[in-house]
Write a protein that holds these residues in place. Sequence first.
Motif, PDB file in Angstrom:
ATOM      1  N   ILE A   1       0.834  -1.206   0.000  1.00 50.79           N
ATOM      2  CA  ILE A   1       0.000   0.000   0.000  1.00 50.79           C
ATOM      3  C   ILE A   1       0.867   1.253   0.000  1.00 50.79           C
ATOM      4  O   ILE A   1       0.603   2.214  -0.742  1.00 50.79           O
ATOM      5  CB  ILE A   1      -0.942   0.009   1.222  1.00 50.79           C
ATOM      6  N   VAL A   2       1.921   1.258   0.818  1.00 51.42           N
ATOM      7  CA  VAL A   2       2.825   2.414   0.890  1.00 51.42           C
ATOM      8  C   VAL A   2       3.539   2.614  -0.438  1.00 51.42           C
ATOM      9  O   VAL A   2       3.713   3.745  -0.915  1.00 51.42           O
ATOM     10  CB  VAL A   2       3.838   2.237   2.040  1.00 51.42           C
ATOM     11  N   GLN A   3       3.957   1.513  -1.081  1.00 53.21           N
ATOM     12  CA  GLN A   3       4.628   1.602  -2.383  1.00 53.21           C
ATOM     13  C   GLN A   3       3.696   2.143  -3.461  1.00 53.21           C
ATOM     14  O   GLN A   3       4.104   2.922  -4.324  1.00 53.21           O
ATOM     15  CB  GLN A   3       5.147   0.220  -2.795  1.00 53.21           C
ATOM     16  N   GLU A   4       2.435   1.721  -3.417  1.00 53.88           N
ATOM     17  CA  GLU A   4       1.465   2.134  -4.441  1.00 53.88           C
ATOM     18  C   GLU A   4       0.941   3.549  -4.221  1.00 53.88           C
ATOM     19  O   GLU A   4       0.798   4.315  -5.178  1.00 53.88           O
ATOM     20  CB  GLU A   4       0.273   1.162  -4.449  1.00 53.88           C
ATOM     21  N   SER A   5       0.638   3.884  -2.968  1.00 51.48           N
ATOM     22  CA  SER A   5      -0.063   5.143  -2.696  1.00 51.48           C
ATOM     23  C   SER A   5       0.629   6.050  -1.691  1.00 51.48           C
ATOM     24  O   SER A   5       0.082   7.096  -1.330  1.00 51.48           O
ATOM     25  CB  SER A   5      -1.483   4.839  -2.192  1.00 51.48           C
ATOM     26  N   GLY A   6       1.811   5.631  -1.216  1.00 52.78           N
ATOM     27  CA  GLY A   6       2.470   6.415  -0.190  1.00 52.78           C
ATOM     28  C   GLY A   6       1.897   6.117   1.182  1.00 52.78           C
ATOM     29  O   GLY A   6       0.965   5.324   1.328  1.00 52.78           O
ATOM     30  N   PHE A   7       2.425   6.799   2.206  1.00 51.51           N
ATOM     31  CA  PHE A   7       1.976   6.571   3.572  1.00 51.51           C
ATOM     32  C   PHE A   7       0.498   6.909   3.740  1.00 51.51           C
ATOM     33  O   PHE A   7      -0.213   6.295   4.534  1.00 51.51           O
ATOM     34  CB  PHE A   7       2.817   7.415   4.539  1.00 51.51           C
ATOM     35  N   GLY A   8       0.023   7.879   2.961  1.00 54.34           N
ATOM     36  CA  GLY A   8      -1.380   8.277   3.037  1.00 54.34           C
ATOM     37  C   GLY A   8      -2.334   7.168   2.620  1.00 54.34           C
ATOM     38  O   GLY A   8      -3.524   7.200   2.981  1.00 54.34           O
ATOM     39  N   GLY A   9      -1.823   6.188   1.872  1.00 53.70           N
ATOM     40  CA  GLY A   9      -2.665   5.069   1.441  1.00 53.70           C
ATOM     41  C   GLY A   9      -3.184   4.248   2.608  1.00 53.70           C
ATOM     42  O   GLY A   9      -4.216   3.572   2.482  1.00 53.70           O
ATOM     43  N   LEU A  10      -2.473   4.288   3.729  1.00 57.23           N
ATOM     44  CA  LEU A  10      -2.903   3.549   4.914  1.00 57.23           C
ATOM     45  C   LEU A  10      -4.064   4.243   5.636  1.00 57.23           C
ATOM     46  O   LEU A  10      -4.646   3.681   6.556  1.00 57.23           O
ATOM     47  CB  LEU A  10      -1.727   3.386   5.889  1.00 57.23           C
ATOM     48  N   PHE A  11      -4.360   5.477   5.198  1.00 56.13           N
ATOM     49  CA  PHE A  11      -5.446   6.231   5.837  1.00 56.13           C
ATOM     50  C   PHE A  11      -6.560   6.575   4.842  1.00 56.13           C
ATOM     51  O   PHE A  11      -7.294   7.529   5.022  1.00 56.13           O
ATOM     52  CB  PHE A  11      -4.897   7.504   6.480  1.00 56.13           C
ATOM     53  N   VAL A  12      -6.661   5.747   3.800  1.00 54.80           N
ATOM     54  CA  VAL A  12      -7.743   5.934   2.822  1.00 54.80           C
ATOM     55  C   VAL A  12      -9.084   5.645   3.500  1.00 54.80           C
ATOM     56  O   VAL A  12      -9.219   4.695   4.255  1.00 54.80           O
ATOM     57  CB  VAL A  12      -7.545   4.990   1.620  1.00 54.80           C
ATOM     58  N   GLY A  13     -10.074   6.471   3.213  1.00 56.28           N
ATOM     59  CA  GLY A  13     -11.405   6.264   3.784  1.00 56.28           C
ATOM     60  C   GLY A  13     -11.554   6.815   5.186  1.00 56.28           C
ATOM     61  O   GLY A  13     -12.475   6.429   5.906  1.00 56.28           O
TER      62      GLY A  13
END
Length: 339
Positions: A289-301
């Motif tokens: 998730i971090v590789q695909e979307s960065g650290f912010g990807g872990l806080f989607v939604g």
Amino acid sequence: MVPHQSNLGLNGITPIQQMIASCSGALLTSLLVTPFDVIKIRLQAQRTPFHKGKCFLYCNGLMDHLCVCENGNNVAWYKAPGQFRGTLDAFVQIVRYEGIKSLWSGLPPTLIMAVPATVIYFTCYDQLRAFLKYQLEYDGIYIPLIAGASARVGAVTVISPLELIRTKSQSRKLTYNELGSVVRIAVAQDGWRSLWRGWGPTVMRDVPFSAIYWFNYELMKSQLCKKYNVSEPTFKISFSSGATSGAIAAVLTLPFDVVKTRRQIELGELSASHSRKTLTATLKIMKRIVQESGFGGLFVGLLPRLMKVAPACAIMISSYEYGKSFFRKINRERELKKG
């Protein structure tokens, strides 16, 4: 007479009354907050298109549930409208292309799971909290944290096999005999542990949430009760304490929620394809998730999760506290009549 006095003297109500009090909150919460969770899950999962046979997730505001949806079918209740630009856009597109009913997709079977899960969870929490405080005479501030975490582990463990069975029944129409055969085959192939598949990631997300939530809730509740000089929390105190502590726990545990969504989607894909491939490890999913979307990807939604969790926690706990107060009043009146 000692057990009876202890039972009513510590909690003020019996376990049966606690169970009844928790049911009303579970039903009310499910009806009001399910749409927010449907939107949250769709935002989290939109990077993985829902092809035929893949799964869709929804929640009753308390626990996540998964079903396999046959997309492409004209009578399918779920029809993917494309990419969502945000929470409001997701709401508009779902209502426009799928109908407003889709915001409550799967609610009836979800309610069947919500009631036993809530009864076990809230009753265990109160009983454990009373046991630690009065029986073990431990009066530390960490009682809610310990009791909340332990109660959540127990609830998840008991409900997991029922959740798996219900998921199987939703994947296609099955009679009770066919459903029994499916469960027996699963146990024969993978052992009894297969009935608790997905238990690990569920615990990783729900137990920290529960510990954080109850710790902050009890702390806020006691402070507000002192401030307003009341012995029992009012509806306003319970509601505000529940909403605030739920929001804090939701933010801190969101990365685990995102990972669990990915894992449940993967589980649905494996179930639909009848694959025996093992699920991806939690740490690997986080790295991906971090590789695909960065650290912010872990806080989607985050926004829809807060919109769901804060009111869900507020409604659930205030309804529960109100129910307990109601039964305490009845019990006091009975004791006075006996005296």
